[in-house]
Motif scaffolding. Structure first.
Motif, PDB file in Angstrom:
ATOM      1  N   LEU A 132      56.321  44.759  39.119  1.00  0.00           N
ATOM      2  CA  LEU A 132      55.123  44.273  38.439  1.00  0.00           C
ATOM      3  C   LEU A 132      53.947  45.154  38.829  1.00  0.00           C
ATOM      4  CD1 LEU A 132      53.519  41.993  36.870  1.00  0.00           C
ATOM      5  CD2 LEU A 132      53.219  40.908  39.111  1.00  0.00           C
ATOM      6  N   THR A 133      53.184  45.563  37.831  1.00  0.00           N
ATOM      7  CA  THR A 133      51.906  46.220  38.059  1.00  0.00           C
ATOM      8  C   THR A 133      50.839  45.392  37.359  1.00  0.00           C
ATOM      9  OG1 THR A 133      52.908  48.428  38.177  1.00  0.00           O
ATOM     10  CG2 THR A 133      50.550  48.322  37.743  1.00  0.00           C
ATOM     11  N   THR A 134      49.925  44.844  38.134  1.00  0.00           N
ATOM     12  CA  THR A 134      48.920  43.961  37.558  1.00  0.00           C
ATOM     13  C   THR A 134      47.893  44.753  36.757  1.00  0.00           C
ATOM     14  OG1 THR A 134      47.573  44.074  39.572  1.00  0.00           O
ATOM     15  CG2 THR A 134      49.190  42.290  39.414  1.00  0.00           C
ATOM     16  N   GLU A 135      47.132  44.034  35.952  1.00  0.00           N
ATOM     17  CA  GLU A 135      46.095  44.661  35.140  1.00  0.00           C
ATOM     18  C   GLU A 135      45.044  45.316  36.030  1.00  0.00           C
ATOM     19  OE1 GLU A 135      44.583  41.529  32.780  1.00  0.00           O
ATOM     20  OE2 GLU A 135      46.522  41.038  31.870  1.00  0.00           O
ATOM     21  N   ALA A 136      44.281  46.206  35.447  1.00  0.00           N
ATOM     22  CA  ALA A 136      43.330  47.007  36.213  1.00  0.00           C
ATOM     23  C   ALA A 136      42.306  46.154  36.954  1.00  0.00           C
ATOM     24  CB  ALA A 136      42.621  47.991  35.285  1.00  0.00           C
ATOM     25  N   ASN A 137      41.954  44.999  36.386  1.00  0.00           N
ATOM     26  CA  ASN A 137      40.927  44.171  37.017  1.00  0.00           C
ATOM     27  C   ASN A 137      41.506  43.080  37.908  1.00  0.00           C
ATOM     28  OD1 ASN A 137      42.040  42.642  34.961  1.00  0.00           O
ATOM     29  ND2 ASN A 137      40.095  41.598  34.469  1.00  0.00           N
ATOM     30  N   ARG A 138      42.795  43.143  38.183  1.00  0.00           N
ATOM     31  CA  ARG A 138      43.439  42.123  39.033  1.00  0.00           C
ATOM     32  C   ARG A 138      44.061  42.779  40.257  1.00  0.00           C
ATOM     33  NH1 ARG A 138      44.782  36.871  37.214  1.00  0.00           N
ATOM     34  NH2 ARG A 138      43.998  36.432  35.114  1.00  0.00           N
ATOM     35  N   SER A 139      43.819  42.223  41.425  1.00  0.00           N
ATOM     36  CA  SER A 139      44.427  42.707  42.659  1.00  0.00           C
ATOM     37  C   SER A 139      45.266  41.587  43.268  1.00  0.00           C
ATOM     38  CB  SER A 139      43.361  43.168  43.653  1.00  0.00           C
ATOM     39  OG  SER A 139      42.445  42.118  43.939  1.00  0.00           O
ATOM     40  N   LEU A 147      62.414  31.998  42.860  1.00  0.00           N
ATOM     41  CA  LEU A 147      61.286  32.023  41.928  1.00  0.00           C
ATOM     42  C   LEU A 147      60.084  32.690  42.597  1.00  0.00           C
ATOM     43  CD1 LEU A 147      61.522  28.445  40.362  1.00  0.00           C
ATOM     44  CD2 LEU A 147      62.539  30.586  39.553  1.00  0.00           C
ATOM     45  N   LEU A 148      59.406  33.511  41.839  1.00  0.00           N
ATOM     46  CA  LEU A 148      58.298  34.311  42.343  1.00  0.00           C
ATOM     47  C   LEU A 148      56.959  33.651  42.018  1.00  0.00           C
ATOM     48  CD1 LEU A 148      57.122  37.057  43.426  1.00  0.00           C
ATOM     49  CD2 LEU A 148      57.322  37.897  41.069  1.00  0.00           C
ATOM     50  N   THR A 149      56.050  33.660  43.006  1.00  0.00           N
ATOM     51  CA  THR A 149      54.669  33.212  42.802  1.00  0.00           C
ATOM     52  C   THR A 149      53.737  34.322  43.262  1.00  0.00           C
ATOM     53  OG1 THR A 149      55.283  30.906  43.227  1.00  0.00           O
ATOM     54  CG2 THR A 149      52.954  31.455  43.324  1.00  0.00           C
ATOM     55  N   VAL A 150      52.780  34.675  42.418  1.00  0.00           N
ATOM     56  CA  VAL A 150      51.852  35.756  42.725  1.00  0.00           C
ATOM     57  C   VAL A 150      50.421  35.235  42.631  1.00  0.00           C
ATOM     58  CG1 VAL A 150      51.090  38.086  42.144  1.00  0.00           C
ATOM     59  CG2 VAL A 150      53.473  37.442  41.787  1.00  0.00           C
ATOM     60  N   VAL A 151      49.645  35.478  43.686  1.00  0.00           N
ATOM     61  CA  VAL A 151      48.222  35.106  43.707  1.00  0.00           C
ATOM     62  C   VAL A 151      47.397  36.375  43.510  1.00  0.00           C
ATOM     63  CG1 VAL A 151      46.333  34.146  45.071  1.00  0.00           C
ATOM     64  CG2 VAL A 151      48.623  33.147  45.229  1.00  0.00           C
ATOM     65  N   THR A 152      46.522  36.351  42.521  1.00  0.00           N
ATOM     66  CA  THR A 152      45.680  37.511  42.233  1.00  0.00           C
ATOM     67  C   THR A 152      44.220  37.088  42.181  1.00  0.00           C
ATOM     68  OG1 THR A 152      45.965  37.190  39.841  1.00  0.00           O
ATOM     69  CG2 THR A 152      47.475  38.708  40.938  1.00  0.00           C
ATOM     70  N   GLN A 153      43.365  38.075  42.313  1.00  0.00           N
ATOM     71  CA  GLN A 153      41.927  37.861  42.157  1.00  0.00           C
ATOM     72  C   GLN A 153      41.467  38.702  40.972  1.00  0.00           C
ATOM     73  OE1 GLN A 153      39.522  38.924  45.540  1.00  0.00           O
ATOM     74  NE2 GLN A 153      37.956  37.417  45.043  1.00  0.00           N
ATOM     75  N   GLY A 178      35.609  37.008  37.218  1.00  0.00           N
ATOM     76  CA  GLY A 178      35.335  35.702  36.647  1.00  0.00           C
ATOM     77  C   GLY A 178      36.143  34.575  37.260  1.00  0.00           C
ATOM     78  N   LEU A 179      37.104  34.898  38.121  1.00  0.00           N
ATOM     79  CA  LEU A 179      37.920  33.881  38.782  1.00  0.00           C
ATOM     80  C   LEU A 179      37.885  34.091  40.289  1.00  0.00           C
ATOM     81  CD1 LEU A 179      41.127  33.894  36.535  1.00  0.00           C
ATOM     82  CD2 LEU A 179      39.356  32.119  36.587  1.00  0.00           C
ATOM     83  N   LYS A 180      37.983  32.988  41.044  1.00  0.00           N
ATOM     84  CA  LYS A 180      38.106  33.089  42.495  1.00  0.00           C
ATOM     85  C   LYS A 180      39.562  33.144  42.922  1.00  0.00           C
ATOM     86  CE  LYS A 180      33.682  31.082  43.798  1.00  0.00           C
ATOM     87  NZ  LYS A 180      32.975  30.038  44.569  1.00  0.00           N
ATOM     88  N   GLY A 181      40.450  32.843  41.997  1.00  0.00           N
ATOM     89  CA  GLY A 181      41.864  32.949  42.318  1.00  0.00           C
ATOM     90  C   GLY A 181      42.724  32.521  41.156  1.00  0.00           C
ATOM     91  N   ALA A 182      43.879  33.160  41.025  1.00  0.00           N
ATOM     92  CA  ALA A 182      44.839  32.797  39.984  1.00  0.00           C
ATOM     93  C   ALA A 182      46.229  32.874  40.584  1.00  0.00           C
ATOM     94  CB  ALA A 182      44.718  33.737  38.786  1.00  0.00           C
ATOM     95  N   ALA A 183      47.031  31.836  40.361  1.00  0.00           N
ATOM     96  CA  ALA A 183      48.413  31.801  40.836  1.00  0.00           C
ATOM     97  C   ALA A 183      49.340  31.699  39.631  1.00  0.00           C
ATOM     98  CB  ALA A 183      48.632  30.622  41.779  1.00  0.00           C
ATOM     99  N   THR A 184      50.310  32.596  39.553  1.00  0.00           N
ATOM    100  CA  THR A 184      51.251  32.621  38.432  1.00  0.00           C
ATOM    101  C   THR A 184      52.663  32.444  38.964  1.00  0.00           C
ATOM    102  OG1 THR A 184      49.810  34.141  37.215  1.00  0.00           O
ATOM    103  CG2 THR A 184      52.083  33.928  36.454  1.00  0.00           C
TER     104      THR A 184
END
Length: 390
Positions: A139-146, A157-163, A166-172
Motif C-alpha cells: 500500500l502506498t497512501t495518497e500524497a496528503n496522508r501519512s 485483517l489489516l488496520t491502518v491509521v493515517t493522518q 482536515g482530519l486528526k486521524g483516520a482508521a481504515t
C-alpha cells in the motif's frame, strides 16, 4: 480351561481394571492441577528442529543477515524477518534466504502474528504485508496522508491509521483480500493507534484530546457492522484520564492498553477490567506478546540499573516480580516465556519468573526474539542464530 476356572478369574480381572482406571484418573487429576508447572516444550522443539544442522555445542550455527544492526526484526512462522530502510529479507532458522525485496523506508516498523507480518514506514506512505514467505499486499497512501500506525489482527485483517489534511486521524479496516471494508474519520480527537478484536468484530481506537478543557486519553470501540453515516460516534468509550497510551494488544477478550502510568485491561464492551499502576515508577521496558500475560520493566529512576521485572495477568493481577540490578540490553516474551539479555548473558523465565534456562555465551548479541516454544533468536550486529534450550 473349564467354565468354573474362567469365572474364578473374572473378579481378579475386574479388580485389576479398577486399579488401572483409578491410576489413570489420579494421573489426570494431577495433570490438571499442575499443568502450569509442566513443560513439554522441549519435546516440541525436538521434533520441530531435529532436522536442523547443529554445531559442536548442539546449537544451530549463526548466519549473516542483510540490513545491519539498525534493522527491525520479527518472527514470521519459524523464520526471521529483517527490515532496514532499504530492504526486506526473510531467513530460515539455518540462514537460508527465502526472499529479498527492495524498499525505501525512513522509519521502518515491523509487527507479526503467528502467520503474517506487517511492515510500514511510520510517518511515511508505504506498507507491506507478508504471508507464506511472499509479499501478499502493498500500500502506498495518497500524497496528503501519512501512516501513523498499523496492525494485523489474529485473523490477518489489516488496520491502518493515517493522518490527513482536515482530519486528526483516520482508521481504515481492510478485508481478507485487502480491500477497504470500512473506516472511522475523526476531526475532533487524534487517533494514535488502532487494533481489531481477534474475531474481527470490533475496532478499538486509542484517541487523545480534551474533555471539558482537560487532556483525556480514551479507548473508543466501534462495531464492524456499522455504516459510514454513524462511524464518527463510537459504540462505547473507556476513559483513561491523562494516562497517555503507548501501545495496544488484543488477546482473546481482553484489550491490553499500555500507558505511561499504568497497564489497563479493558473488555470489548468498554469496561475497565483492572488497572495495574506503576506506583510512580518509570516504564523502562515492556512486552505485550505473552500468551496470557504482559511483561513490564519498572524502575524508581529513569537512569541506572535498579529495576523490577514484573508479569501481569489479563485480570490485572501481579503474577511475579523479580528485582534486577544490571543493564537490560533486550527484553522479549512469547507464549509462556520471558527472555532477558544482560551483560552476563541470556536468561529465559516462565511467566511466573521462574528460571527456565540461562546461558552466558552471548558476546555480541544485541537483541532477542523470544519464541512461543521456548527457543530464542539471538541477533548481533551482523549475524543471527536460533538458540535451543536443552
Amino acid at each position: 480351561m473349564d467354565e468354573n476356572q474362567g469365572k474364578k478369574k473374572n473378579p481378579l480381572l475386574r479388580l485389576l481394571a479398577c486399579l488401572v482406571t483409578a491410576a489413570l484418573l489420579l494421573t489426570a487429576v494431577m495433570l490438571v492441577a499442575n499443568w502450569r508447572k509442566l513443560n513439554f516444550d522441549f519435546i516440541k522443539r525436538y521434533f520441530t528442529y531435529r532436522a536442523l544442522e547443529r554445531n559442536a555445542s548442539g546449537q544451530v550455527d549463526s548466519f549473516p543477515y542483510n540490513g545491519g544492526s539498525g534493522s527491525a526484526f520479527a518472527q514470521l512462522g519459524d523464520d526471521l524477518l529483517v527490515c532496514s530502510g532499504s530492504g526486506i529479507w526473510l531467513y530460515a532458522p539455518t540462514g537460508g534466504l527465502y526472499l529479498e525485496d527492495a524498499c525505501s523506508l525512513a522509519h521502518p516498523v515491523v509487527a507479526a502474528t503467528d502467520t503474517a507480518a506487517l511492515i510500514y514506514d511510520a510517518g511515511g506512505s508505504d506498507l507491506y504485508v507478508y504471508r507464506d514467505r511472499e509479499q501478499v499486499f502493498s500500500l502506498t497512501t495518497e500524497a496528503n496522508r501519512s501512516i501513523l500506525s498499523a496492525s494485523l489482527s489474529r485473523q490477518g485483517l489489516l488496520t491502518v491509521v493515517t493522518q490527513a489534511s482536515g482530519l486528526k486521524g483516520a482508521a481504515t479496516v481492510y478485508g481478507p483480500s485487502f480491500q477497504p471494508l470500512w473506516g472511522v474519520n475523526l476531526s475532533s480527537r487524534f487517533i494514535t493507534d488502532a487494533v481489531l478484536s481477534p474475531d474481527g468484530s470490533t475496532l478499538a481506537l486509542a484517541t487523545a484530546g480534551q474533555t471539558g478543557g482537560i487532556y483525556d486519553s480514551q479507548i473508543a470501540f466501534y462495531s464492524s457492522n456499522r455504516t459510514d453515516a454513524d462511524s464518527q460516534t463510537p459504540d462505547v468509550v473507556c476513559s483513561l484520564g491523562n494516562n497517555t497510551v503507548l501501545a495496544l494488544d488484543w488477546q482473546s477478550d481482553v484489550l491490553r492498553v499500555l500507558g505511561e502510568d499504568s497497564l489497563d485491561l479493558v473488555s470489548k464492551d468498554g469496561a475497565l477490567i483492572a488497572s495495574y499502576s506503576y506506583g510512580g515508577r518509570y516504564l523502562k521496558g515492556f512486552s505485550l506478546s505473552g500468551g496470557d500475560f504482559s511483561t513490564l520493566l519498572l524502575g524508581r529512576y529513569r537512569a541506572g540499573t535498579d529495576a523490577q521485572l514484573i508479569t501481569v495477568d489479563d485480570q490485572g493481577g501481579e503474577l511475579a516480580a523479580l528485582p534486577l540490578n544490571q543493564q537490560i540490553i533486550s527484553l522479549s516474551s512469547a507464549g509462556r516465556y520471558v527472555s532477558l539479555l544482560t551483560p552476563d548473558g541470556l536468561s529465559i523465565y516462565t511467566q511466573e519468573l521462574e528460571l527456565y534456562h540461562d546461558m552466558s555465551a552471548t558476546q555480541g548479541v544485541r537483541k532477542l526474539l523470544q519464541r512461543s516454544d521456548g527457543s530464542v533468536f539471538l541477533i548481533s550486529a551482523e549475524t543471527a542464530r536460533l538458540y535451543l534450550p536443552d
